[in-house]
Write an enzyme that holds these catalytic residues in place. Sequence first.
Site, PDB file in Angstrom:
ATOM      1  N   GLU A 218       0.817  -1.217   0.000  1.00 54.79           N
ATOM      2  CA  GLU A 218       0.000   0.000   0.000  1.00 54.79           C
ATOM      3  C   GLU A 218       0.846   1.261   0.000  1.00 54.79           C
ATOM      4  O   GLU A 218       0.510   2.246  -0.681  1.00 54.79           O
ATOM      5  CB  GLU A 218      -0.951  -0.009   1.199  1.00 54.79           C
TER       6      GLU A 218
ATOM      7  N   HIS B 279      -8.896  -5.730  11.428  1.00 51.61           N
ATOM      8  CA  HIS B 279      -9.557  -5.592  10.132  1.00 51.61           C
ATOM      9  C   HIS B 279     -10.990  -5.077  10.272  1.00 51.61           C
ATOM     10  O   HIS B 279     -11.808  -5.278   9.385  1.00 51.61           O
ATOM     11  CB  HIS B 279      -9.579  -6.940   9.398  1.00 51.61           C
TER      12      HIS B 279
END
Length: 367
Positions: A90, A159
């Site tokens: 990312e 998450h």
Amino acid sequence: MLAIARQRMLGQSFKKILPAVSVLRSYSSAAKQITVREALNSALDEEMSADPKVFLMGEEVGEYQGAYKITKGLLEKYGPERVLDTPITEAGFTGIGVGAAYYGLKPVVEFMTFNFSMQAIDHIINSAAKSNYMSAGQISVPIVFRGPNGAAAGVGAQHSQCYAAWYASCPGLKVLSPYNSEDARGLLKAAIRDPDPVVFLENELLYGESFPVSDEVLDSSFCLPIGKAKIEREGKDVTITAFSKMVGYALKAAEMLEKDGIYAEVINLRSIRPLDRSTINASVRKTNRLITVEEGFPQHGVGAEICASVVEESFSYLDAPVERIAGADVPMPYAANLERMAVPQVEDIVRAAKRACYRSVPLAATA
């Protein structure tokens, strides 16, 4: 492969959770129904067709057609130069996206989940958000960061976070969070066309949900204004603000409250930054009560900002203390029973509304 493993892990949990997401609706059968997934896909397709500067990048957005199939069919239509599969890094591909936006292109960067955006937060905050101000307006950064945000089902603390308050606290960013298909389509188009960086927070449990849309919404020119909330349901007794999946919960709560003679006004925020303070305050001045609903942590949350705005601008109109409904102030538990306790439920909103309308014993009296 990361997406395949994640989907297998979520598969069984989705079957248990999705019924709770669905909200009873009484829409006209004549209205066309499309899923949130289809709305996002069509918005991307039309904006890429209209502007050759728009391109997509992220993990598995091309050959795999997206971890959640949001980018389905776009690689075949626009080719690998405009639909770029990236490595699992990312920080790397987000930096490339910001650099491309400096150059005048319009990247749409997908995070498989916004939890992974923490790997790239320096590029989002220190590069994308601040460059226009630091360059005295000479550098525009027309980039969209999009992907699923908030709790899913059984994916644990790392998450399941909601990043609305995180990114909405940063000047230079615009933060949008759609609820239904109209929101998803109109707000994503607005985000791509905007000259500033936009954080676009979706919810993966809503991707498969179908909502009615009008012919106007399906028109390629359709676009929603950034910074404008929508009153999803009018009422006179209490104002309920919510965004993303929690809008559906608020609407369900409003249906239940109506059976007890309480008429709730439900506001779909749509835009977290800029926040539509005028619509919120106008509603509170009518109903004289406020409940804020969000999945994120309560401290320094979106609800806290809304409460501050109402206290500053409409304090004298309040007939009851403001109620904040938020996620529990703990990392998300993995166990399903504890996970349900850690995120807001419809009954939490109903109880809060009854307290605000003095139809039940206040929490302080039971302590």
